[in-house]
Write a protein that holds these residues in place. Structure first.
Motif, PDB file in Angstrom:
ATOM      1  N   THR A 257       0.822  -1.205   0.000  1.00 18.07           N
ATOM      2  CA  THR A 257       0.000   0.000   0.000  1.00 18.07           C
ATOM      3  C   THR A 257       0.858   1.259   0.000  1.00 18.07           C
TER       4      THR A 257
ATOM      5  N   ALA B 117       1.298   4.059  -3.090  1.00 20.04           N
ATOM      6  CA  ALA B 117       0.460   5.193  -2.688  1.00 20.04           C
ATOM      7  C   ALA B 117       0.861   6.470  -3.416  1.00 20.04           C
TER       8      ALA B 117
ATOM      9  N   THR C 150      -3.093   7.586   2.404  1.00 21.86           N
ATOM     10  CA  THR C 150      -2.967   6.178   2.007  1.00 21.86           C
ATOM     11  C   THR C 150      -1.645   5.597   2.494  1.00 21.86           C
TER      12      THR C 150
END
Length: 344
Positions: free
Chosen positions: A19, A23, A28
């Motif tokens: 993630t 990002a 995020t």
């Protein structure tokens, strides 16, 4: 650990890092870092021992502080510039705070205080995870904001990390603490060049991960946790002992092994950018790390035949074949052949 819990923890650690690396928004990235931190806490604390609980607590408090500082820096930047984009960290105060937060996340000096203690309280497998996989996310964010970082700040952090990493590993008899200070020193080499040539900084940390992974795996195979237990490794597994010795010399940066390649490129780039004094200081400070690498190498080979060891041989499990170690070890020792391609 039950298989279901192990699957959930592995999924959380993997998804958290992926993630962050993919990002484009600060929220995020923060979410990915939090997921990564929460997922690894059970791995650190899985041993039923107060030291493991202490290590997990220290890791949580440090990472939570760094995450809060990171969120604060990104909020200030969004307030001033109106953008949450990671690549647009234009506010100077936000940039300084973000570097401080990511430095604490990675364990570079002067925010290195938690790393040796956490690694000492964890197992060898968990220590391997902390020194390799857990550094991918903050290094990626640092790479993405490298255009906005102040070179004087990153150079100062890098030089201090090399000094602390070499000096701290001097009197260590615990291999996990020694590798923690080794990690701090290698992060210093990465930090010094991250704002000048980010690609070489990224290559340096990747090569360090490739070198440290087989080292930890071989330590797990020989059940070695202290310098004293390494003295009996030769009588048990001489081939493994030779590979451990070469890996240590590679991490020390001796040619023609792999660890020499990124150090040479970093020094070359610093001299090219007229930072000759900084390059010379880094080369001299790396002699501190070389001292404890050579000491460990000497202990590994001092009991080679026909010399007999004075230490009591500890109980060890039968060595098992590990495909990952077999793949990574040649890469960690003999990829000096790629140097001409990197220089062009």
């Amino acid at each position: 650990m039950p298989s279901t819990a192990l699957f959930m923890v592995t999924l959380g650690i993997t998804l958290g890092t992926l993630t962050v690396t993919s990002a484009n928004h600060w929220m995020t990235a923060w979410l990915g870092l939090e997921l990564n931190m929460i997922s690894i806490l059970p791995v650190i604390a899985k041993q039923k021992h107060p030291r493991s609980t202490e290590a997990a607590t220290k890791y949580f408090l440090t990472q939570a502080t760094a995450s809060a500082l990171m969120l604060f820096a990104s909020t200030i930047n969004a307030w001033q510039t109106g953008s949450w984009n990671i690549m647009q960290l234009n506010n100077k105060l936000s940039c300084v705070l973000m570097i401080a937060a990511l430095t604490m996340k990675m364990g570079a000096a002067p925010a290195h205080f938690w790393l040796p203690e956490v690694m000492q309280g964890a197992t060898l497998a968990t220590a391997l995870l902390i020194t390799t996989w857990q550094k991918i996310a903050p290094i990626t964010l640092l790479y993405m904001i490298s255009n906005h970082t102040e070179p004087i700040i990153t150079l100062s952090i890098g030089l201090l990390s090399i000094l602390v990493g070499g000096w701290g590993g001097f009197n260590q008899t615990q291999l996990r603490k020694m590798m923690a200070y080794s990690s701090i020193a290698h992060l210093g080499w990465t930090m010094t060049v991250i704002s000048i040539t980010p690609n070489i900084a990224l290559m340096n940390i990747i090569i360090y991960m490739i070198m440290s992974a087989p080292f930890f795996m071989l330590l797990m195979t020989t059940a070695s946790k202290t310098l004293q237990t390494t003295t009996t490794a030769w009588t048990h597994t001489p081939t493994t002992t030779i590979i451990l010795m070469l890996l240590l010399l590679s991490m020390a940066g001796l040619p023609p092994l792999t660890g020499f390649t990124p150090k040479l490129l970093i020094l070359d780039n610093l001299v090219t950018h007229k930072l000759t004094l900084t390059a010379a200081t880094m080369a001299l400070l790396s002699l501190l790390s070389l001292t404890f690498y050579l000491r460990t190498t000497y202990l590994l080979t001092s009991t080679a035949s026909p010399t007999t060891t004075q230490s009591t041989t500890t109980w060890r499990l039968k060595p098992h074949q590990n495909q990952i170690t077999a793949i990574l070890t040649p890469m960690a020792l003999f990829n000096i052949t790629i140097l001409p391609a990197l220089l062009t």
